[in-house]
Design a protein around this motif. Sequence first.
Motif, PDB file in Angstrom:
ATOM      1  N   UNK A  58      14.855  53.457  -7.741  1.00 46.66           N
ATOM      2  CA  UNK A  58      13.822  52.295  -6.850  1.00 46.66           C
ATOM      3  C   UNK A  58      14.629  50.710  -7.427  1.00 46.66           C
ATOM      4  N   UNK A  59      14.662  49.875  -6.218  1.00 43.29           N
ATOM      5  CA  UNK A  59      15.349  48.373  -7.116  1.00 43.29           C
ATOM      6  C   UNK A  59      14.702  47.846  -8.039  1.00 43.29           C
ATOM      7  N   UNK A  60      13.262  48.529  -8.780  1.00 44.41           N
ATOM      8  CA  UNK A  60      11.934  47.972  -9.089  1.00 44.41           C
ATOM      9  C   UNK A  60      11.722  49.020 -10.475  1.00 44.41           C
ATOM     10  N   UNK A  61      12.787  50.281 -10.538  1.00 47.01           N
ATOM     11  CA  UNK A  61      12.343  51.511 -10.882  1.00 47.01           C
ATOM     12  C   UNK A  61      11.421  50.795 -12.262  1.00 47.01           C
ATOM     13  N   UNK A  62      13.100  49.980 -13.037  1.00 50.46           N
ATOM     14  CA  UNK A  62      12.231  49.537 -14.812  1.00 50.46           C
ATOM     15  C   UNK A  62      10.667  49.710 -14.686  1.00 50.46           C
ATOM     16  N   UNK A  63      10.646  48.142 -13.625  1.00 52.06           N
ATOM     17  CA  UNK A  63       9.446  47.328 -13.897  1.00 52.06           C
ATOM     18  C   UNK A  63       8.059  48.066 -13.941  1.00 52.06           C
ATOM     19  N   UNK A  64       8.802  49.174 -12.193  1.00 45.85           N
ATOM     20  CA  UNK A  64       8.046  49.603 -12.193  1.00 45.85           C
ATOM     21  C   UNK A  64       7.143  51.565 -13.077  1.00 45.85           C
ATOM     22  N   UNK A  65       7.887  51.566 -14.551  1.00 44.63           N
ATOM     23  CA  UNK A  65       8.049  52.482 -14.993  1.00 44.63           C
ATOM     24  C   UNK A  65       7.343  51.786 -16.426  1.00 44.63           C
ATOM     25  N   UNK A  83      10.312  54.256 -19.770  1.00 50.64           N
ATOM     26  CA  UNK A  83      11.092  52.988 -19.368  1.00 50.64           C
ATOM     27  C   UNK A  83      12.800  53.356 -19.242  1.00 50.64           C
ATOM     28  N   UNK A  84      14.338  54.294 -18.861  1.00 50.62           N
ATOM     29  CA  UNK A  84      15.087  54.350 -18.481  1.00 50.62           C
ATOM     30  C   UNK A  84      15.946  54.118 -17.401  1.00 50.62           C
ATOM     31  N   UNK A  85      14.597  53.703 -16.307  1.00 52.36           N
ATOM     32  CA  UNK A  85      15.531  53.477 -14.298  1.00 52.36           C
ATOM     33  C   UNK A  85      16.119  54.190 -14.170  1.00 52.36           C
ATOM     34  N   UNK A  86      15.607  55.478 -14.482  1.00 48.07           N
ATOM     35  CA  UNK A  86      15.842  56.800 -13.897  1.00 48.07           C
ATOM     36  C   UNK A  86      13.966  57.399 -12.859  1.00 48.07           C
ATOM     37  N   UNK A  87      14.409  57.962 -11.801  1.00 50.31           N
ATOM     38  CA  UNK A  87      13.914  58.511 -11.209  1.00 50.31           C
ATOM     39  C   UNK A  87      14.045  59.751 -11.165  1.00 50.31           C
ATOM     40  N   UNK A  88      12.542  60.713 -12.034  1.00 51.68           N
ATOM     41  CA  UNK A  88      12.241  61.990 -12.596  1.00 51.68           C
ATOM     42  C   UNK A  88      11.015  62.283 -12.091  1.00 51.68           C
TER      43      UNK A  88
END
Length: 291
Positions: free
Chosen positions: A104-111, A118-123
């Motif tokens: 997602x565009x807010x991956x890091x913030x949500x993680x 916090x790696x910016x990747x969807x697992x």
Amino acid sequence: MISRHIARRGVAALLVAATVLPAGTASAAPPPPAPGSEAELVPGEYQPWQIDSPDQALAPQVYEPSAQEDAVEPAQAAPGAYDLVEYVPLADAVARVSCTTSRGPYQRQVERWLKLKVDGKQSKADCKAIRAFQVKQKIKPAIGFAGPVTWSRMQYLSAKKNPNAAKKCPVRTYRVACVDLDRQITWVQKGKKVVFGPVPMRSGRAGYKTRTGWFKVYWKHKNHVSTLYHQPMPYAQFFSGGQAFHAVYGSIFTTVGSMGCVNLRIGDARKLWGVLKKGDRVYSWGRRPGA
């Protein structure tokens, strides 16, 4: 048949154009949205109501509403109008996936908010945790996508206890309506005491930004109708030209902002109407994401 003279002139003109124009600008199409950006996302569920904002571009004609006019309470919004509908990749919406593999565009913030790696990747673990949050907060569709509505909800929850923790809204002895464009929330404080909110809002889009700085509420009109779009602007409280706090009857949780006004849900706008008075101060700062 084209003469050699004309042909030579045509070739020369093309060569001149090639040297004057930067490469790729002569007929290049606009670049497609970046993968995972808000620009390529769609609402994950169908919404039948208008989602654009019936705002007013010009300052309204100010007059004193009659008691009879003020006695009329604006209508309620349709059931589901303010549901938290996430914006997701088109492919996920079509396939109705249960747990997305998309970043997602807010991956890091949500993680970071969920205390995940916090790696910016969807697992799979990310999707499971995000989906659990979405289910709890009634965000639809709950497919674990770190989109703008999910991140907005997290920011709102973080702000509930102390919205002015960062001290970005000036503290005064009088009432100040605080408009946080960064987090898309608004509240009213008197001194350090929060007397309204915080509540989610929707501010101006690119080209129609909600103005920043100090303003005053100069006109209140409970049953205002936009002179530009001829659409209702319930509980309108104008503070800068045609920009006002007011309710809308569609979702405020959209990737596209308003035409400059601060859009609220009808219940929040009604409560704010009872808090702010003519002459109260408004302070707006920051920048709406994408605006």
